[in-house]
Enzyme design. Structure first.
Site, PDB file in Angstrom:
ATOM      1  N   THR A  15     -13.890   7.323   3.167  1.00  0.00           N
ATOM      2  CA  THR A  15     -13.061   8.522   2.103  1.00  0.00           C
ATOM      3  C   THR A  15     -13.571   7.322   1.059  1.00  0.00           C
ATOM      4  O   THR A  15     -13.808   7.668  -0.319  1.00  0.00           O
ATOM      5  CB  THR A  15     -11.732   9.056   2.862  1.00  0.00           C
ATOM      6  N   VAL A 134      -0.618   1.664  -3.358  1.00  0.00           N
ATOM      7  CA  VAL A 134       0.277   3.033  -3.195  1.00  0.00           C
ATOM      8  C   VAL A 134       0.255   3.777  -3.922  1.00  0.00           C
ATOM      9  O   VAL A 134      -0.231   3.547  -5.513  1.00  0.00           O
ATOM     10  CB  VAL A 134       1.512   1.659  -3.251  1.00  0.00           C
ATOM     11  N   GLY A 136      -2.174   5.986  -4.136  1.00  0.00           N
ATOM     12  CA  GLY A 136      -3.291   6.436  -5.065  1.00  0.00           C
ATOM     13  C   GLY A 136      -3.576   6.227  -5.433  1.00  0.00           C
ATOM     14  O   GLY A 136      -3.450   5.200  -7.344  1.00  0.00           O
ATOM     15  N   GLY A 189      -9.372  14.363   4.354  1.00  0.00           N
ATOM     16  CA  GLY A 189     -10.085  13.145   3.900  1.00  0.00           C
ATOM     17  C   GLY A 189      -8.601  12.314   3.695  1.00  0.00           C
ATOM     18  O   GLY A 189      -8.228  11.012   2.879  1.00  0.00           O
ATOM     19  N   ASP A 203       2.675   4.780   7.340  1.00  0.00           N
ATOM     20  CA  ASP A 203       2.203   4.334   5.756  1.00  0.00           C
ATOM     21  C   ASP A 203       3.380   4.149   4.136  1.00  0.00           C
ATOM     22  O   ASP A 203       3.004   3.070   3.773  1.00  0.00           O
ATOM     23  CB  ASP A 203       1.070   5.778   5.890  1.00  0.00           C
ATOM     24  N   LYS A 207       3.683   0.626   2.633  1.00  0.00           N
ATOM     25  CA  LYS A 207       4.163   0.773   0.832  1.00  0.00           C
ATOM     26  C   LYS A 207       5.425   0.315   0.272  1.00  0.00           C
ATOM     27  O   LYS A 207       5.302  -0.091  -1.054  1.00  0.00           O
ATOM     28  CB  LYS A 207       3.536   2.028   0.802  1.00  0.00           C
ATOM     29  N   GLY A 304      -7.057  11.101  -1.285  1.00  0.00           N
ATOM     30  CA  GLY A 304      -8.050  11.481  -1.190  1.00  0.00           C
ATOM     31  C   GLY A 304      -9.064  10.522  -1.887  1.00  0.00           C
ATOM     32  O   GLY A 304      -8.250   9.487  -2.549  1.00  0.00           O
TER      33      GLY A 304
HETATM   34  N1  HSE Z   1      -2.925   8.327   4.526  1.00  0.00           N
HETATM   35  C1  HSE Z   1      -2.044   8.018   3.266  1.00  0.00           C
HETATM   36  C2  HSE Z   1      -1.575   9.257   2.624  1.00  0.00           C
HETATM   37  C3  HSE Z   1      -3.250   7.982   2.671  1.00  0.00           C
HETATM   38  O1  HSE Z   1      -1.017  10.231   2.878  1.00  0.00           O
HETATM   39  O2  HSE Z   1      -1.168   9.060   1.305  1.00  0.00           O
HETATM   40  C4  HSE Z   1      -3.001   7.535   0.762  1.00  0.00           C
HETATM   41  O3  HSE Z   1      -2.501   6.257   0.631  1.00  0.00           O
END
Ligand code: HSE
Length: 434
Positions: A15, A134, A136, A189, A203, A207, A304
């Site tokens: 992605t 971190v 996006g 995604g 996750d 971060k 994304g």
């Molecule tokens: N899986 C992560 C989220 C992707 O949903 O924030 C971006 O780091």
């Protein structure tokens, strides 16, 4: 002599890889005009060379073998986008040892193995760009490391997982089922390869490990982050939260208090008048409080293809400029200078939401409040729903500030009462004074 072009090799064409490649190829001319020199995508490596990623690639650009990128002396920057802590670590270290700069979106790798990686990068005088790891599209790494350098950071808290926020938003606004919404987030995604990382808070913890280290100069401390996900959140809690004037969000929180730092991820009740409570869907938002700036709120898409690809490209361009100017590698901002200790979870103090399942009999409330009182826990407000003589009814309380240790031990005692059925649900409250 200045290099005429900066050459890039992308390893991992999932992605984020696809988003990065789309930007690099579609904006090639634009970028060259802005920079005054070309940034050339020379190779992409991925084991899957067949699946369409929605972009037509020049013939021969996509290959299977990542070694042909790592061993190519013309490639200046390796973009690691395969994720995980196994092969990604080997590839990253190999790139560093070959004198190549690395751009990565891999928060798991940096949070868990970052000490070794940042040290190797320093030794080899190469830069690790990790803006995309971190939140996006939000340039939060740059904000903390560069824009707020004149501040002592007091606290950071926010929503840094798009998938969990997407799920909670849909559960809150549409009454959607957890599993249906998770599937949607995966299809869009947003989710990690292993989505339990998103919903169990891992996750966010990866971060937050990076943010806490940047903000407070502490070593990367992933193993010390208190991590709790959103799988226990029920529609009932979302409804009660709303009645009390709150929303439930998966929050990542780090704050300094004396010589300790709190680093924690958990579902949290946020007052509806706090801006973060209106951060919905895949959006992330992070409050950073500096002693000079006060509160600042940073907002944008947290996951994304294109938002994260944008962050990867920003790191590529920063490094390309450094290479062209003949400058030294960029300081990662991850230092291990501070001797602040990570506070034990049992020592944190905050307000709590408690939901008991209690028999609707005279004296039950006084027994519950008696136990809370004997643990120094004061009740601020309460709701009791329904009148069921035989069955249990939900009793919901908001407490004044209390210590986690006292809450845990009071609930243990309360849950043993014959008039209380099941395990009491408790949520921490944050952001009341912002
Ligand atoms: N899986 C992560 C989220 C992707 O949903 O924030 C971006 O780091």
């Amino acid at each position: 002599m200045k290099k005429t072009s900066i050459n890039i090799g992308v390893i991992g064409f999932g992605t984020v890889g696809a988003g990065t490649v789309k930007i690099l190829l579609r904006k090639r001319k634009d970028l060259e005009e802005k920079l005054g020199f070309p940034v050339v995508l020379k190779k992409i490596a991925d084991l899957d060379t067949k699946t369409s990623r929605g972009i037509k690639l020049p013939k021969g650009l996509l290959i299977k073998d990542s070694n042909s990128i790592l061993n190519d002396p013309e490639i200046d920057i390796v973009v690691e986008l395969i994720g995980g802590t196994g092969a990604a670590k080997d590839i990253t270290l190999k790139a560093i040892q070959s004198g190549k700069h690395v751009v990565t979106a891999n928060k798991a790798l940096l949070a868990e193995k970052g000490r070794e990686i940042f040290r190797a990068a320093e030794k080899n005088n190469v830069t690790i760009g990790f803006e995309a790891s971190v939140a996006g599209s939000i340039p939060i790494i740059k904000v903390i490391r560069e824009s707020l350098i004149g501040n002592s950071i007091k606290n950071i808290y926010g929503i840094i997982n798009g998938t969990a926020n997407y799920i909670l938003t849909k559960m809150t606004e549409e009454g959607a089922e957890f599993s249906d919404v998770l599937k949607e987030a995966q299809d869009l995604g947003y989710a990690e390869a292993d989505p339990t990382f998103d919903i169990e808070g891992v996750d966010s913890a990866h971060k937050l490990t990076l943010l806490a280290s940047l903000a407070f100069g502490i070593p990367l401390s992933f193993n010390k982050v208190y991590t709790e996900g959103i799988t226990g959140i029920t529609p009932l809690d979302i409804e009660f939260a709303s009645e009390f004037g709150y929303k439930i969000k998966l929050l990542a929180i780090t704050k300094q208090d004396g010589n300790e730092v709190e680093i924690r991820v958990h579902p949290t009740m946020i007052p509806k008048n706090n801006l973060i409570s209106d951060v919905n869907g895949v959006f992330n938002a992070i409050y950073v409080n500096g002693d000079a700036t006060g509160d600042g709120l940073y907002y944008g898409k947290g996951a994304g293809e294109m938002p994260t690809g944008s962050a990867v490209v920003s790191d590529i361009i920063d490094i390309a400029k450094l290479i062209r100017s003949g400058g030294k590698a960029q300081d990662s901002g991850i230092h291990e200078k501070s001797d602040l200790k990570v506070r034990k979870m049992e020592d944190i103090r905050t307000c709590y939401y408690l939901r008991f399942s209690a028999s609707d009999k005279p004296g039950v409330l006084s027994r519950i409040s008696g136990i809370l009182g004997s643990h120094n826990i004061g009740i601020e407000s309460m709701i009791q729903k329904g009148r069921e003589i035989k069955k249990a009814v939900p009793v919901v309380m908001m407490t004044h500030e209390a210590r986690e240790k006292d809450i845990v031990s009071a609930l243990k005692q309360i849950d043993r009462l014959s008039v209380v059925s099941g395990k009491t649900m408790y949520l921490r409250v944050e952001g009341s004074d912002s």
